[in-house]
Design a protein around this motif. Structure first.
Motif, PDB file in Angstrom:
ATOM      1  N   ALA A 185      16.159  -1.126 -32.196  1.00 21.66           N
ATOM      2  CA  ALA A 185      15.833   0.279 -31.930  1.00 21.66           C
ATOM      3  C   ALA A 185      15.155   0.407 -30.572  1.00 21.66           C
ATOM      4  N   HIS A 186      15.152   1.602 -30.030  1.00 22.60           N
ATOM      5  CA  HIS A 186      14.556   1.850 -28.722  1.00 22.60           C
ATOM      6  C   HIS A 186      13.043   1.961 -28.844  1.00 22.60           C
ATOM      7  N   GLY A 187      12.337   1.396 -27.878  1.00 21.55           N
ATOM      8  CA  GLY A 187      10.883   1.449 -27.897  1.00 21.55           C
ATOM      9  C   GLY A 187      10.312   2.847 -27.831  1.00 21.55           C
ATOM     10  N   LEU A 188      11.085   3.803 -27.303  1.00 20.11           N
ATOM     11  CA  LEU A 188      10.587   5.180 -27.212  1.00 20.11           C
ATOM     12  C   LEU A 188      10.375   5.821 -28.584  1.00 20.11           C
ATOM     13  N   LYS A 189      10.948   5.234 -29.621  1.00 19.47           N
ATOM     14  CA  LYS A 189      10.723   5.755 -30.965  1.00 19.47           C
ATOM     15  C   LYS A 189       9.350   5.337 -31.515  1.00 19.47           C
ATOM     16  N   PHE A 190       8.687   4.438 -30.826  1.00 20.89           N
ATOM     17  CA  PHE A 190       7.471   3.843 -31.381  1.00 20.89           C
ATOM     18  C   PHE A 190       6.334   3.857 -30.357  1.00 20.89           C
ATOM     19  N   THR A 191       6.257   4.944 -29.595  1.00 23.67           N
ATOM     20  CA  THR A 191       5.239   5.015 -28.550  1.00 23.67           C
ATOM     21  C   THR A 191       3.822   5.045 -29.111  1.00 23.67           C
ATOM     22  N   GLN A 192       3.636   5.645 -30.294  1.00 19.77           N
ATOM     23  CA  GLN A 192       2.279   5.717 -30.848  1.00 19.77           C
ATOM     24  C   GLN A 192       1.725   4.329 -31.136  1.00 19.77           C
ATOM     25  N   PRO A 212       8.767  -2.421 -32.442  1.00 23.45           N
ATOM     26  CA  PRO A 212       8.043  -3.444 -33.215  1.00 23.45           C
ATOM     27  C   PRO A 212       8.968  -4.394 -33.972  1.00 23.45           C
ATOM     28  N   HIS A 213      10.137  -3.928 -34.385  1.00 24.59           N
ATOM     29  CA  HIS A 213      11.064  -4.782 -35.124  1.00 24.59           C
ATOM     30  C   HIS A 213      11.574  -5.911 -34.234  1.00 24.59           C
ATOM     31  N   THR A 214      11.790  -5.606 -32.953  1.00 20.27           N
ATOM     32  CA  THR A 214      12.162  -6.643 -31.998  1.00 20.27           C
ATOM     33  C   THR A 214      10.995  -7.596 -31.794  1.00 20.27           C
ATOM     34  N   GLY A 215       9.768  -7.065 -31.892  1.00 21.99           N
ATOM     35  CA  GLY A 215       8.597  -7.929 -31.861  1.00 21.99           C
ATOM     36  C   GLY A 215       8.601  -8.931 -32.998  1.00 21.99           C
ATOM     37  N   VAL A 216       9.098  -8.517 -34.166  1.00 23.40           N
ATOM     38  CA  VAL A 216       9.239  -9.434 -35.301  1.00 23.40           C
ATOM     39  C   VAL A 216      10.229 -10.555 -34.947  1.00 23.40           C
ATOM     40  N   ALA A 217      11.361 -10.176 -34.372  1.00 28.67           N
ATOM     41  CA  ALA A 217      12.382 -11.175 -34.010  1.00 28.67           C
ATOM     42  C   ALA A 217      11.862 -12.110 -32.921  1.00 28.67           C
ATOM     43  N   LEU A 218      11.137 -11.581 -31.938  1.00 26.00           N
ATOM     44  CA  LEU A 218      10.589 -12.428 -30.878  1.00 26.00           C
ATOM     45  C   LEU A 218       9.531 -13.382 -31.427  1.00 26.00           C
ATOM     46  N   THR A 219       8.751 -12.921 -32.402  1.00 21.28           N
ATOM     47  CA  THR A 219       7.779 -13.817 -33.033  1.00 21.28           C
ATOM     48  C   THR A 219       8.488 -14.983 -33.715  1.00 21.28           C
ATOM     49  N   ALA A 220       9.583 -14.691 -34.400  1.00 18.39           N
ATOM     50  CA  ALA A 220      10.361 -15.764 -35.027  1.00 18.39           C
ATOM     51  C   ALA A 220      10.832 -16.752 -33.969  1.00 18.39           C
ATOM     52  N   LEU A 221      11.295 -16.241 -32.841  1.00 19.18           N
ATOM     53  CA  LEU A 221      11.740 -17.120 -31.755  1.00 19.18           C
ATOM     54  C   LEU A 221      10.586 -17.977 -31.247  1.00 19.18           C
ATOM     55  N   ILE A 222       9.443 -17.356 -31.020  1.00 22.66           N
ATOM     56  CA  ILE A 222       8.283 -18.099 -30.516  1.00 22.66           C
ATOM     57  C   ILE A 222       7.924 -19.237 -31.472  1.00 22.66           C
ATOM     58  N   LYS A 223       7.914 -18.952 -32.774  1.00 20.83           N
ATOM     59  CA  LYS A 223       7.562 -19.983 -33.757  1.00 20.83           C
ATOM     60  C   LYS A 223       8.593 -21.113 -33.776  1.00 20.83           C
ATOM     61  N   THR A 269       7.052  -7.916 -19.322  1.00 23.27           N
ATOM     62  CA  THR A 269       8.052  -8.552 -18.456  1.00 23.27           C
ATOM     63  C   THR A 269       9.206  -7.608 -18.130  1.00 23.27           C
ATOM     64  N   GLY A 270       9.023  -6.316 -18.416  1.00 19.42           N
ATOM     65  CA  GLY A 270      10.024  -5.342 -18.017  1.00 19.42           C
ATOM     66  C   GLY A 270      10.832  -4.750 -19.135  1.00 19.42           C
ATOM     67  N   MET A 271      10.657  -5.232 -20.356  1.00 17.45           N
ATOM     68  CA  MET A 271      11.344  -4.624 -21.488  1.00 17.45           C
ATOM     69  C   MET A 271      10.504  -3.470 -22.036  1.00 17.45           C
ATOM     70  N   PHE A 272      11.043  -2.752 -22.996  1.00 18.84           N
ATOM     71  CA  PHE A 272      10.290  -1.704 -23.691  1.00 18.84           C
ATOM     72  C   PHE A 272      10.845  -1.653 -25.103  1.00 18.84           C
ATOM     73  N   ILE A 273      10.372  -2.582 -25.928  1.00 19.48           N
ATOM     74  CA  ILE A 273      11.023  -2.851 -27.201  1.00 19.48           C
ATOM     75  C   ILE A 273      10.297  -2.204 -28.362  1.00 19.48           C
TER      76      ILE A 273
END
Length: 521
Positions: free
Chosen positions: A469-476, A439-450, A433-437
């Motif tokens: 943190a910036h998504g560019l740190k986790f490109t792999q 994995p830690h933000t993915g954890v927070a979004l999962t909490a929101l979804i639940k 949807t246009g973000m580039f987050i």
């Protein structure tokens, strides 16, 4: 993790060789921040704004020094045992090198709230708003624009700042509507910062205080930390800016290459240690007790003073309206307490009339706080953290457990967890949807979804997810996901490139099929 031949068939990403040599602001007013308290009932009048550009041979520090008021600062802060009362008999100057109370417990920075309360909420709102977006030293920083609430007694000459903070509060319009049925979902992008994570907010405070201590000839040769990546990046950058040696303990082969290269590039002395974060933390605490190395981990409560300003910033960005929910990823757990402290100070000093509810989100592979919460706060046990894509929160024995529990109990907070598949799917959905987050933000979004699916968070609730943190740190991790190369993970939202022959007809066939699937209904 596997590298992706799908993205570039001829190129593999090589492992790092560690042995190689509603944003609205009031019209700005300029307000003096140093004053006498001879008449404490009335705030000092705004200082006249200077309309003259500074001389070409004068930098912003020189300008600030020239314009500095000669009246005494009346605000102060000190270390006290965590959760001690205002009249605690045990306290320490911030100029002392101390990390634990006499009983071995955590310390906290306690501000002189009575002095701060001599000025009402409107005064503080106007003061903080007047500094936003400026280059005036040091108030152009989102942290130091709240200097009176952070380190009130430090000389601006001692401050080490990259004008951190003031990070984007992003309206996640499409993600909220498409996946959650929400219209008022926001993401606080703390990772859009100098070193790519929220850790800059705390490190500017800690390194500034170290800079002050060194000028006072205190026995501090360097600054050290144990890190899962982001702390070491922030520490090394700020120390490099001030010319202070930095020492970093990293768990070997457990952080991303992007995170590892940052302290190396900034000149830190990096030790790659064959253990996990908790093992590194144990070692750095032992070392700093024997050598003149200042401990920079969140055991040191100074960092939390900078991190709490993100909470104040959120309120500013909502024109001092309070969101209903704020969701924060949690590992060592200092950040959830820092957000609580920032919101609490704003409430206590009259800037806002209520507190938001906080949610701490943990990876299921490193979830001691979540298990403690589910037990009804009856049985805390450290865990052996398993590998998680959210590597910065891969911590099984968090230093700030007591701080986190205190914060959550006092704001009717909640703790949630995310499995590896859940956090990676949430990250992919957000990115789509246009973000580039991260994995830690993915954890927070999962909490929101639940919490949204269970009805705890309503469709009209104003909710802020903190992206750390910036998504560019986790490109792999993103490459592995979209390549579907993660073992035992469906990668439901993967978007791999399509291999096509260099032929007009073949390309047209593929594009027609794609566009047909995207045609408006």
């Amino acid at each position: 993790m596997a590298s992706c031949s799908l993205f570039h068939p001829q190129t593999k990403i090589k492992p790092f060789n560690q042995n190689h040599p509603r944003l609205t602001y009031r019209p700005p007013t300029v307000i003096s921040c140093s004053f006498s308290t001879s008449n404490p009932s009335s705030p000092p009048p705004p200082a006249a704004a200077s309309k003259n550009r500074r001389a070409a041979d004068e930098n912003i520090r020189d300008e600030a020094r020239r314009q500095r008021s000669t009246t005494n600062n009346t605000f102060s802060a000190k270390y006290v045992p965590f959760n001690a009362g205002l009249d605690s008999p045990e306290f320490y100057s911030l100029d002392e090198i101390v990390y634990r109370s006499r009983s071995g417990g955590l310390l906290d920075v306690q501000h002189d709230m009575e002095s701060l309360k001599k000025f009402d909420g409107a005064y503080w709102r106007d003061l903080f708003d007047s500094r936003v977006g400026k280059t005036t030293w040091p108030y152009g920083s989102g942290v130091w624009s709240k200097k009176e609430w952070v380190l009130p007694e430090i000389d601006p000459d001692d401050i080490v700042s990259a004008f951190e903070g003031n990070s984007n509060l992003f309206w996640a319009e499409r993600f909220g509507k498409q996946f959650l049925g929400m219209n008022d979902l926001w993401v606080k992008h703390c990772g859009i910062s100098h070193t790519g994570s929220f850790k800059d907010l705390g490190m500017t405070v800690l390194v500034s205080q170290v800079n002050r201590l060194r000028k006072m000839k205190r026995p501090v040769v360097g600054v050290g930390c144990a890190s899962t990546g982001d702390t070491s990046a922030a520490l090394s950058a700020y120390c490099a800016s001030a010319g202070i040696p930095s020492i970093v303990f990293l768990p070997a082969n457990k952080i991303s290459i992007a995170q590892l290269v940052q302290p190396i590039a900034n000149g830190a002395f990096v030790l790659s240690i064959d253990t996990d974060f908790d093992g590194c933390m144990k070692l750095i605490r032992e070392v700093t007790s024997e050598l003149p190395i200042y401990l920079a981990n969140s055991l040191n409560s100074l960092r939390l003073e900078g991190q709490k300003t993100a909470a104040v910033e959120i309120l500013q960005q909502f024109d001092w309206e309070v969101p209903d929910w704020v969701i924060v990823p949690g590992g060592n757990l200092g950040n959830i307490y820092a957000f609580y402290k920032g919101f609490k100070m704003c409430h206590e000093l009259g800037l806002v009339d209520r507190m938001p509810r906080l949610v701490c989100a943990q990876a299921a592979n490193a979830n001691p706080l979540y298990l403690y919460y589910k037990s009804g706060w009856k049985d805390f046990k450290a865990v052996k953290a398993s590998t998680t894509f959210a590597s910065a929160i891969q911590i099984g024995d968090p230093v700030s457990i007591d701080r986190a529990v205190y914060a959550l109990k006092n704001c009717n907070g909640i703790v949630e967890e995310a499995t590896e598949e859940e956090l990676m799917d949430a990250m992919a959905q957000a990115d789509s949807t246009g973000m580039f987050i991260c994995p830690h933000t993915g954890v927070a979004l999962t909490a929101l979804i639940k919490l949204r699916n269970s009805g705890v968070i309503g469709p009209l609730d104003r909710t802020v997810v903190v992206s750390t943190a910036h998504g560019l740190k986790f490109t792999q991790s993103k490459i592995d996901y979209h390549s579907k190369e993660i073992k035992d993970m469906a990668c439901r939202f993967a978007n791999p490139p399509v291999q096509v022959k260099a032929d007009f007809g073949a390309v047209m066939d593929v594009l027609k099929k794609y566009l047909g699937s995207k045609a408006p209904i």
